[in-house]
Design a protein around this motif. Structure first.
Motif, PDB file in Angstrom:
ATOM      1  N   ALA A 135       0.817  -1.216   0.000  1.00  0.00           N
ATOM      2  CA  ALA A 135       0.000   0.000   0.000  1.00  0.00           C
ATOM      3  C   ALA A 135       0.855   1.272   0.000  1.00  0.00           C
ATOM      4  O   ALA A 135       0.313   2.381  -0.020  1.00  0.00           O
ATOM      5  N   GLY A 136       2.170   1.123   0.040  1.00  0.00           N
ATOM      6  CA  GLY A 136       3.058   2.283   0.018  1.00  0.00           C
ATOM      7  C   GLY A 136       3.062   3.077   1.312  1.00  0.00           C
ATOM      8  O   GLY A 136       3.329   4.278   1.307  1.00  0.00           O
ATOM      9  N   LEU A 137       2.800   2.421   2.435  1.00  0.00           N
ATOM     10  CA  LEU A 137       2.679   3.127   3.714  1.00  0.00           C
ATOM     11  C   LEU A 137       3.961   3.178   4.527  1.00  0.00           C
ATOM     12  O   LEU A 137       4.059   3.962   5.466  1.00  0.00           O
ATOM     13  N   ILE A 138       4.946   2.368   4.212  1.00  0.00           N
ATOM     14  CA  ILE A 138       6.167   2.317   5.027  1.00  0.00           C
ATOM     15  C   ILE A 138       7.129   3.421   4.610  1.00  0.00           C
ATOM     16  O   ILE A 138       7.443   3.569   3.429  1.00  0.00           O
ATOM     17  N   ASP A 139       7.561   4.186   5.602  1.00  0.00           N
ATOM     18  CA  ASP A 139       8.466   5.315   5.359  1.00  0.00           C
ATOM     19  C   ASP A 139       9.926   4.961   5.576  1.00  0.00           C
ATOM     20  O   ASP A 139      10.805   5.600   5.016  1.00  0.00           O
ATOM     21  N   GLU A 140      10.180   3.957   6.419  1.00  0.00           N
ATOM     22  CA  GLU A 140      11.565   3.605   6.738  1.00  0.00           C
ATOM     23  C   GLU A 140      11.672   2.105   6.988  1.00  0.00           C
ATOM     24  O   GLU A 140      10.784   1.508   7.592  1.00  0.00           O
ATOM     25  N   TYR A 141      12.775   1.529   6.519  1.00  0.00           N
ATOM     26  CA  TYR A 141      13.089   0.116   6.730  1.00  0.00           C
ATOM     27  C   TYR A 141      14.371   0.036   7.539  1.00  0.00           C
ATOM     28  O   TYR A 141      15.351   0.713   7.217  1.00  0.00           O
ATOM     29  N   VAL A 142      14.370  -0.793   8.588  1.00  0.00           N
ATOM     30  CA  VAL A 142      15.548  -0.987   9.427  1.00  0.00           C
ATOM     31  C   VAL A 142      15.844  -2.480   9.418  1.00  0.00           C
ATOM     32  O   VAL A 142      15.055  -3.281   9.923  1.00  0.00           O
TER      33      VAL A 142
END
Length: 187
Positions: A135-142
């Protein structure tokens, strides 16, 4: 608008759990555990899928009472119990420890939560995070990548409908050869 962060320990071949939900390979060093604890301290709201919720809620509510609990584990347990959490599950019927249960449309609820004022949210659980990714909701990946190949299991990344371009914002090495990478979604 809130920021949504997806981060977990994963194997070099991209799995958060080996077959049989085995996560024994991913036990963090004290330094990595402190990093995750600091991340939790900076988080306003945690979002969990049902499976990860069952794992977390079976351990952290009483982890500080264990005779071998470290000061960092005690701090994490207190913080985890007290912070606001939302569980997205159609198979869970009861939640505790400052937690709200959502059984409906996860993407719609996450979208609503992101639009609110407040601090960062983290998301955990491969299925839930996969829906948020698509859905394109994630702003950052760790990603805390361990030097182990597990061959199969639960992947960190879900199948996507289109590319997601990212910007590298941090790299860091932890004991045991774990490499932390943080990426922001390029919008």
């Amino acid at each position: 608008m809130r920021k949504l962060i997806y981060g977990m320990n994963l194997s070099l071949d991209g799995y958060i759990a080996a077959p049989g939900d085995d996560i024994g390979w991913s036990l963090p060093s004290d330094e990595l555990f402190q990093f995750w604890s600091d991340q939790l301290r900076a988080t306003d709201l945690s979002l969990y899928g049902g499976k990860l919720w069952r794992t977390m809620s079976s351990h952290w509510p009483t982890a500080d009472e264990q005779p071998d609990a470290t000061p960092a584990e005690i701090e994490f347990a207190h913080r985890w119990r007290d912070m606001a959490k939302v569980v997205f599950s159609s198979t869970t019927d009861k939640v505790d420890w400052n937690t709200r249960l959502v059984t409906g449309d996860a993407v719609a609820e996450i979208t609503r939560l992101k639009a609110e004022d407040g601090g960062p949210m983290d998301i955990g659980g491969a299925t839930l995070a996969g829906a948020a990714m698509r859905a394109g909701l994630i702003d950052e990946y760790v990603l805390a990548t361990a030097p182990v190949l597990v061959g199969a299991g639960t992947p960190f990344f879900a199948a996507l409908d289109s590319w997601v371009n990212l910007n590298l914002v941090e790299t860091r090495t932890f004991p045991g050869g774990v490499i932390l990478t943080r990426y922001e979604t390029r919008r």
